[in-house]
Enzyme design. Structure first.
Site, mmCIF file in Angstrom:
data_model
loop_
_atom_site.group_PDB
_atom_site.id
_atom_site.type_symbol
_atom_site.label_atom_id
_atom_site.label_comp_id
_atom_site.label_asym_id
_atom_site.label_seq_id
_atom_site.Cartn_x
_atom_site.Cartn_y
_atom_site.Cartn_z
ATOM 1 N N ASP A 73 0.841 -1.196 0.000
ATOM 2 C CA ASP A 73 0.000 0.000 0.000
ATOM 3 C C ASP A 73 0.875 1.245 0.000
ATOM 4 O OD1 ASP A 73 0.868 -0.833 2.488
ATOM 5 O OD2 ASP A 73 -1.125 -0.931 3.370
ATOM 6 N N GLU A 132 -5.681 3.211 3.771
ATOM 7 C CA GLU A 132 -6.131 3.786 5.032
ATOM 8 C C GLU A 132 -7.601 4.196 4.987
ATOM 9 O OE1 GLU A 132 -4.543 3.678 7.689
ATOM 10 O OE2 GLU A 132 -2.443 3.439 7.118
#
Length: 382
Positions: A73, A132
């Site tokens: 990520d 997130e």
């Protein structure tokens, strides 16, 4: 192959340019520039028009029997950094407080190795935006990204862990991370003067009762051998002390170690909301949003293979970990593809998401080497 200094320099550059979910433009450009500097003989890069900050790289295998996927990520958090580092964030109010700068650097180190040492099997690297928030993994899947040669037969990914020694690998069978659901509850009654409660319908009282009743869900509706959490972190109601609030809003989160538990908690919250509406003669709207944040449930066969390799490799410090109540949207992809998520120890006194988080950079090279060794081992065992 990238040296330890190269890896640290890359990580520090990422650390200075944190960007929030779906805004990772400079990050994606830097990623692609680095990938473009690698030997290109076996590589193919892919971007997605509808998800422009995502990057996929296909590594052509010499004699492929499968495609092994690796995901990392790339987004940061809305946190103002207070580490005092020379290379701290240049973007005020944004920080790689979850260590995604470490994640990206490790992934680039692995990709760089296989760009110079052609793997037997095909590899697909997915540099994912919006972990997130905004469900980047779910978005990519629903856009049909993982099709044809880009479809992994098995998927792997890591998360850094400040509670583990730098460079160690942690994992477990079953659930590694909990699934998470956002909870938003709106209660509407009737405002009025504090001196005449009989002429109003007080939503502070109704909201308080809702919160109190929900506390019984974990203690009385969930198997005590399992684990679940419900936290309400925000309650908004009223404008002044002598006016009865006619509306209230509660915001919180549900955490559960399996999807059936989360669904049961969801159902109980909705039932309690209906009960409060009847009891207090008000309108109660319980909004639940899980998105792509499903439990990170490791595939039994692949994870057993992964753990045995790490345990038996004398160059790697392996630690069997407990499940964590933190959320991770890689759980969504692990519900679509078999795979394993694991921890990389980064040893720090500060915790993930804190404004002083400062992972040990010695973990990067150790993590790169451990994962390269595992992937090569995996390719040698059909």
């Amino acid at each position: 192959m990238l040296s330890s200094k190269d890896l640290i320099d890359i990580r520090r550059h990422f650390h200075q340019i944190p960007e929030l979910a779906l805004q990772e433009n400079e990050t994606a450009k830097y990623l692609r520039d680095i990938i473009g500097s690698f030997k290109q003989d076996y590589l193919e890069l892919k971007t997605i028009e509808s998800l422009p900050t995502a990057t996929l790289v296909h590594v052509n295998g010499s004699n492929p029997t499968r495609t092994i996927g690796y995901r990392c990520d790339i987004d940061a958090l809305p946190v103002t950094e207070h580490t005092g580092l020379d290379y701290q964030s240049k973007n005020l109010g944004k920080m790689h407080a979850c260590g995604h700068d470490i994640h990206m650097t490790v992934a680039l180190g692995i990709l760089n190795y296989f760009s110079e040492h052609q793997p037997k099997d095909n590899l697909v690297f997915f540099f994912q935006p919006a972990e997130e928030s905004e469900n980047g993994g779910k978005i990519a899947y629903e856009l049909g990204v993982f099709q044809g040669k880009w479809c992994p037969d098995e998927f792997y990914g890591l998360h850094d862990n400040p509670q583990l020694p730098a460079g160690s690998i942690g994992c477990r069978m079953g659930t590694l991370f909990a699934g998470t659901t956002e909870v938003n509850v709106t209660l509407k009654g009737k405002g009025g003067h504090a001196a005449y409660p009989q002429l109003a319908n007080d939503m502070v009282v109704s909201a308080s009762e809702f919160i109190s009743q929900v506390q019984t869900v974990i203690s009385r509706s969930i198997d005590p051998i399992q684990s679940g959490v419900i936290t309400f972190g925000k309650l908004t109601a009223g404008t002044i002390r002598n006016v009865i609030a006619g509306e209230a809003r509660i915001e919180g989160t549900i955490r559960g170690l399996n999807q059936s538990m989360i669904k049961k908690i969801d159902a109980r919250l909705k039932a309690i909301g209906k009960g409060i509406a009847i009891s207090f003669d008000c309108d109660v709207d319980v909004e639940l949003n899980q998105g792509g944040y499903l439990p990170v449930e490791n595939n039994p066969e692949l994870t057993d293979n992964f753990i045995n390799f790490m345990k038996n490799n004398k160059k790697i410090e392996f630690i069997e970990t407990k499940p964590a109540m933190t959320g991770e949207d890689f759980g969504y992809l692990l519900h679509k593809f078999p795979g394993t998520m694991f921890w990389l120890g980064v040893e720090d006194d500060s915790q993930l998401h804190s404004d002083t988080f400062n992972p040990k950079e010695t973990s990067i090279e150790k993590g790169v080497k451990a994962i390269i060794q595992f992937i090569e081992f995996r390719m040698s065992n059909n």
